[in-house]
Design a protein around this motif. Structure first.
Motif, PDB file in Angstrom:
ATOM      1  N   LEU A 156       0.823  -1.207   0.000  1.00  0.00           N
ATOM      2  CA  LEU A 156       0.000   0.000   0.000  1.00  0.00           C
ATOM      3  C   LEU A 156       0.856   1.254   0.000  1.00  0.00           C
ATOM      4  O   LEU A 156       1.861   1.320   0.702  1.00  0.00           O
ATOM      5  N   SER A 157       0.406   2.258  -0.722  1.00  0.00           N
ATOM      6  CA  SER A 157       1.035   3.574  -0.618  1.00  0.00           C
ATOM      7  C   SER A 157       0.505   4.256   0.643  1.00  0.00           C
ATOM      8  O   SER A 157      -0.478   3.803   1.249  1.00  0.00           O
ATOM      9  N   ALA A 158       1.128   5.355   1.027  1.00  0.00           N
ATOM     10  CA  ALA A 158       0.659   6.109   2.193  1.00  0.00           C
ATOM     11  C   ALA A 158      -0.775   6.581   1.974  1.00  0.00           C
ATOM     12  O   ALA A 158      -1.605   6.519   2.886  1.00  0.00           O
ATOM     13  N   GLU A 159      -1.077   7.029   0.758  1.00  0.00           N
ATOM     14  CA  GLU A 159      -2.423   7.514   0.456  1.00  0.00           C
ATOM     15  C   GLU A 159      -3.458   6.397   0.560  1.00  0.00           C
ATOM     16  O   GLU A 159      -4.569   6.606   1.048  1.00  0.00           O
ATOM     17  N   GLN A 160      -3.089   5.200   0.103  1.00  0.00           N
ATOM     18  CA  GLN A 160      -4.017   4.069   0.196  1.00  0.00           C
ATOM     19  C   GLN A 160      -4.263   3.681   1.655  1.00  0.00           C
ATOM     20  O   GLN A 160      -5.390   3.362   2.031  1.00  0.00           O
ATOM     21  N   LEU A 161      -3.217   3.704   2.467  1.00  0.00           N
ATOM     22  CA  LEU A 161      -3.366   3.368   3.887  1.00  0.00           C
ATOM     23  C   LEU A 161      -4.269   4.383   4.583  1.00  0.00           C
ATOM     24  O   LEU A 161      -5.148   4.015   5.362  1.00  0.00           O
ATOM     25  N   VAL A 162      -4.077   5.658   4.277  1.00  0.00           N
ATOM     26  CA  VAL A 162      -4.929   6.710   4.842  1.00  0.00           C
ATOM     27  C   VAL A 162      -6.376   6.501   4.398  1.00  0.00           C
ATOM     28  O   VAL A 162      -7.311   6.622   5.196  1.00  0.00           O
ATOM     29  N   ALA A 163      -6.571   6.160   3.118  1.00  0.00           N
ATOM     30  CA  ALA A 163      -7.929   5.934   2.595  1.00  0.00           C
ATOM     31  C   ALA A 163      -8.602   4.756   3.304  1.00  0.00           C
ATOM     32  O   ALA A 163      -9.797   4.818   3.617  1.00  0.00           O
ATOM     33  N   PHE A 164      -7.844   3.683   3.566  1.00  0.00           N
ATOM     34  CA  PHE A 164      -8.400   2.555   4.324  1.00  0.00           C
ATOM     35  C   PHE A 164      -8.837   3.011   5.711  1.00  0.00           C
ATOM     36  O   PHE A 164      -9.906   2.642   6.196  1.00  0.00           O
ATOM     37  N   GLY A 165      -7.995   3.797   6.363  1.00  0.00           N
ATOM     38  CA  GLY A 165      -8.335   4.305   7.694  1.00  0.00           C
ATOM     39  C   GLY A 165      -9.598   5.140   7.680  1.00  0.00           C
ATOM     40  O   GLY A 165     -10.437   5.018   8.573  1.00  0.00           O
ATOM     41  N   GLU A 166      -9.750   5.968   6.661  1.00  0.00           N
ATOM     42  CA  GLU A 166     -10.950   6.805   6.552  1.00  0.00           C
ATOM     43  C   GLU A 166     -12.182   5.956   6.234  1.00  0.00           C
ATOM     44  O   GLU A 166     -13.258   6.159   6.793  1.00  0.00           O
ATOM     45  N   ARG A 167     -12.028   5.021   5.333  1.00  0.00           N
ATOM     46  CA  ARG A 167     -13.166   4.198   4.891  1.00  0.00           C
ATOM     47  C   ARG A 167     -13.657   3.268   6.001  1.00  0.00           C
ATOM     48  O   ARG A 167     -14.845   3.097   6.192  1.00  0.00           O
ATOM     49  N   LEU A 168     -12.721   2.657   6.730  1.00  0.00           N
ATOM     50  CA  LEU A 168     -13.109   1.680   7.739  1.00  0.00           C
ATOM     51  C   LEU A 168     -13.394   2.308   9.107  1.00  0.00           C
ATOM     52  O   LEU A 168     -13.961   1.652   9.976  1.00  0.00           O
ATOM     53  N   GLY A 169     -13.004   3.553   9.292  1.00  0.00           N
ATOM     54  CA  GLY A 169     -13.329   4.275  10.521  1.00  0.00           C
ATOM     55  C   GLY A 169     -12.856   3.557  11.771  1.00  0.00           C
ATOM     56  O   GLY A 169     -11.713   3.116  11.866  1.00  0.00           O
ATOM     57  N   ASP A 170     -13.758   3.416  12.726  1.00  0.00           N
ATOM     58  CA  ASP A 170     -13.409   2.817  14.017  1.00  0.00           C
ATOM     59  C   ASP A 170     -13.162   1.311  13.941  1.00  0.00           C
ATOM     60  O   ASP A 170     -12.748   0.701  14.931  1.00  0.00           O
ATOM     61  N   ASP A 171     -13.436   0.703  12.784  1.00  0.00           N
ATOM     62  CA  ASP A 171     -13.169  -0.725  12.635  1.00  0.00           C
ATOM     63  C   ASP A 171     -11.706  -1.018  12.327  1.00  0.00           C
ATOM     64  O   ASP A 171     -11.288  -2.164  12.348  1.00  0.00           O
ATOM     65  N   LEU A 172     -10.936   0.028  12.024  1.00  0.00           N
ATOM     66  CA  LEU A 172      -9.505  -0.136  11.789  1.00  0.00           C
ATOM     67  C   LEU A 172      -8.768   0.628  12.886  1.00  0.00           C
ATOM     68  O   LEU A 172      -8.902   1.838  13.013  1.00  0.00           O
TER      69      LEU A 172
END
Length: 85
Positions: free
Chosen positions: A42-58
């Protein structure tokens, strides 16, 4: 032993915290994958996007030295039952 390692880390001033800043977790991941000779998934941007998309589940856990340097990260995907209304 694990208990001994935890005591040693505490005496050395290592602290742990929960964070939502997935961008700061990317650099330690890069160094780990480089050291293992593995491609970075994952790129940094993809990791940030996962964090935003999954919210409190990540959940992102950071271990830091007394001066704030990140020495370990753990990313946990929580498996919570979903309510569908």
């Amino acid at each position: 032993t694990v208990r001994k390692n935890i005591r040693h880390a505490e005496k050395s001033g290592v602290t742990s915290e929960i964070s939502r800043d997935f961008r700061q977790a990317h650099a330690p991941l890069v160094s780990t994958f480089v050291r293992q000779g593995a491609p970075l998934p994952l790129s940094a941007e993809q990791l940030v996007a996962f964090g935003e998309r999954l919210g409190d589940d990540l959940v992102l856990l950071l271990a830091k030295t007394h001066d704030g340097q990140i020495i370990a990260t753990e990313i946990i995907l929580l498996d919570r039952p979903r309510k569908i209304a």
